[in-house]
Design a protein around this motif. Sequence first.
Motif, mmCIF file in Angstrom:
data_model
loop_
_atom_site.group_PDB
_atom_site.id
_atom_site.type_symbol
_atom_site.label_atom_id
_atom_site.label_comp_id
_atom_site.label_asym_id
_atom_site.label_seq_id
_atom_site.Cartn_x
_atom_site.Cartn_y
_atom_site.Cartn_z
ATOM 1 N N GLN A 119 23.545 -7.005 14.146
ATOM 2 C CA GLN A 119 23.836 -5.874 15.036
ATOM 3 C C GLN A 119 22.537 -5.132 15.381
ATOM 4 O OE1 GLN A 119 26.991 -3.281 13.638
ATOM 5 N NE2 GLN A 119 26.445 -1.677 15.104
ATOM 6 N N TYR A 120 21.652 -4.973 14.372
ATOM 7 C CA TYR A 120 20.388 -4.284 14.651
ATOM 8 C C TYR A 120 19.551 -5.094 15.632
ATOM 9 C CZ TYR A 120 15.850 -2.205 14.274
ATOM 10 O OH TYR A 120 14.645 -1.608 14.601
ATOM 11 N N LEU A 121 19.496 -6.405 15.442
ATOM 12 C CA LEU A 121 18.714 -7.247 16.358
ATOM 13 C C LEU A 121 19.244 -7.108 17.783
ATOM 14 C CD1 LEU A 121 18.256 -10.589 14.353
ATOM 15 C CD2 LEU A 121 16.472 -8.917 14.950
ATOM 16 N N TYR A 122 20.573 -7.168 17.913
ATOM 17 C CA TYR A 122 21.184 -7.061 19.246
ATOM 18 C C TYR A 122 20.851 -5.705 19.867
ATOM 19 C CZ TYR A 122 24.709 -7.130 22.933
ATOM 20 O OH TYR A 122 25.343 -7.082 24.149
ATOM 21 N N GLN A 123 21.036 -4.642 19.073
ATOM 22 C CA GLN A 123 20.792 -3.278 19.588
ATOM 23 C C GLN A 123 19.327 -3.082 19.961
ATOM 24 O OE1 GLN A 123 24.012 -1.378 16.572
ATOM 25 N NE2 GLN A 123 22.083 -0.283 16.741
ATOM 26 N N SER A 124 18.437 -3.671 19.171
ATOM 27 C CA SER A 124 16.996 -3.525 19.477
ATOM 28 C C SER A 124 16.679 -4.211 20.797
ATOM 29 C CB SER A 124 16.158 -4.147 18.361
ATOM 30 O OG SER A 124 16.431 -3.505 17.129
ATOM 31 N N MET A 125 17.228 -5.407 20.998
ATOM 32 C CA MET A 125 16.959 -6.112 22.249
ATOM 33 C C MET A 125 17.542 -5.336 23.437
ATOM 34 S SD MET A 125 17.161 -10.186 21.332
ATOM 35 C CE MET A 125 18.646 -10.211 20.306
ATOM 36 N N LYS A 126 18.726 -4.730 23.245
ATOM 37 C CA LYS A 126 19.285 -3.914 24.337
ATOM 38 C C LYS A 126 18.392 -2.703 24.590
ATOM 39 C CE LYS A 126 22.300 -4.536 26.487
ATOM 40 N NZ LYS A 126 22.338 -5.371 27.713
ATOM 41 N N PRO A 172 18.007 -1.549 10.386
ATOM 42 C CA PRO A 172 17.253 -2.732 9.967
ATOM 43 C C PRO A 172 17.051 -2.805 8.458
ATOM 44 C CG PRO A 172 15.768 -1.079 10.828
ATOM 45 C CD PRO A 172 17.160 -0.535 11.022
ATOM 46 N N ASN A 173 17.055 -4.051 7.960
ATOM 47 C CA ASN A 173 16.531 -4.276 6.616
ATOM 48 C C ASN A 173 15.018 -4.140 6.747
ATOM 49 O OD1 ASN A 173 19.123 -5.035 5.738
ATOM 50 N ND2 ASN A 173 18.781 -7.137 6.445
ATOM 51 N N ILE A 174 14.368 -3.520 5.797
ATOM 52 C CA ILE A 174 12.919 -3.342 5.923
ATOM 53 C C ILE A 174 12.157 -3.865 4.715
ATOM 54 C CG2 ILE A 174 12.998 -1.471 7.604
ATOM 55 C CD1 ILE A 174 12.741 0.533 5.327
ATOM 56 N N ASN A 175 12.864 -4.428 3.728
ATOM 57 C CA ASN A 175 12.149 -5.021 2.589
ATOM 58 C C ASN A 175 11.352 -6.232 3.064
ATOM 59 O OD1 ASN A 175 14.851 -6.084 3.089
ATOM 60 N ND2 ASN A 175 14.352 -7.588 1.510
ATOM 61 N N GLY A 202 14.740 -0.145 28.462
ATOM 62 C CA GLY A 202 13.537 0.670 28.581
ATOM 63 C C GLY A 202 13.522 1.847 27.615
ATOM 64 N N GLU A 203 14.235 1.688 26.494
ATOM 65 C CA GLU A 203 14.302 2.798 25.528
ATOM 66 C C GLU A 203 13.215 2.701 24.463
ATOM 67 O OE1 GLU A 203 18.310 1.966 24.434
ATOM 68 O OE2 GLU A 203 19.111 3.596 25.665
ATOM 69 N N ARG A 204 12.343 1.688 24.603
ATOM 70 C CA ARG A 204 11.186 1.562 23.727
ATOM 71 C C ARG A 204 9.964 1.485 24.645
ATOM 72 N NH1 ARG A 204 12.717 -2.033 18.345
ATOM 73 N NH2 ARG A 204 14.594 -0.858 17.782
ATOM 74 N N THR A 205 9.282 2.627 24.726
ATOM 75 C CA THR A 205 8.375 2.791 25.870
ATOM 76 C C THR A 205 6.906 2.488 25.579
ATOM 77 O OG1 THR A 205 8.079 5.097 25.234
ATOM 78 C CG2 THR A 205 9.873 4.615 26.786
#
Lengths: 91, 91
Positions: B46-53, A38-41, B58-61
């Motif tokens: 890509q980060y947004l997609y991966q975060s939603m997956k 992620p960009n975090i700025n 259930g990998e964010r508990t």
Amino acid sequence: SGNASASITADTNAGKMKAYTCQFCHGSNGIAANPAYPNINGQNEQYLYQSMKAYQNGERTNTMGKMMKQQLSSLQNQDLADIAAYYSTMD
Amino acid sequence: SGNASASITADTNAGKMKAYTCQFCHGSNGIAANPAYPNINGQNEQYLYQSMKAYQNGERTNTMGKMMKQQLSSLQNQDLADIAAYYSTMD
């Protein structure tokens, strides 16, 4: 700005020093070197703090989560608050 | 821009419609209504997609993770790719 945890006063200058290793993935300007990160700025300070606590607490269990847990393992809440403040104030 | 998964072609227009409910927490402009939530405008696709997956899997508990898992429970990978493209192209 509202700091991440009521009892902690965040110090962005201290955060800049403590964030030294973060830059290799998140960039010295908060723009991630890799699109998988992620960009975090300018990200919300409270969200940044909570995300780092989630990593520390093992609440993000995928590969990236395990890597971040390791990265943050030695940091105290004050450190996390300072780092969160530092990146959140970055344009 | 590189889409989130090699086999999926993302459609930002479709993403705008599919992201209708996201705006109540993440804002119609991607700036979160609440500092406990992340801003996602201009975030890496890509980060947004991966975060939603990660949420779906259930990998964010933590509490937020469970809430997001529910929000995303009915979405297919194409939907996630479209939503990720939509917010990532937002200034």
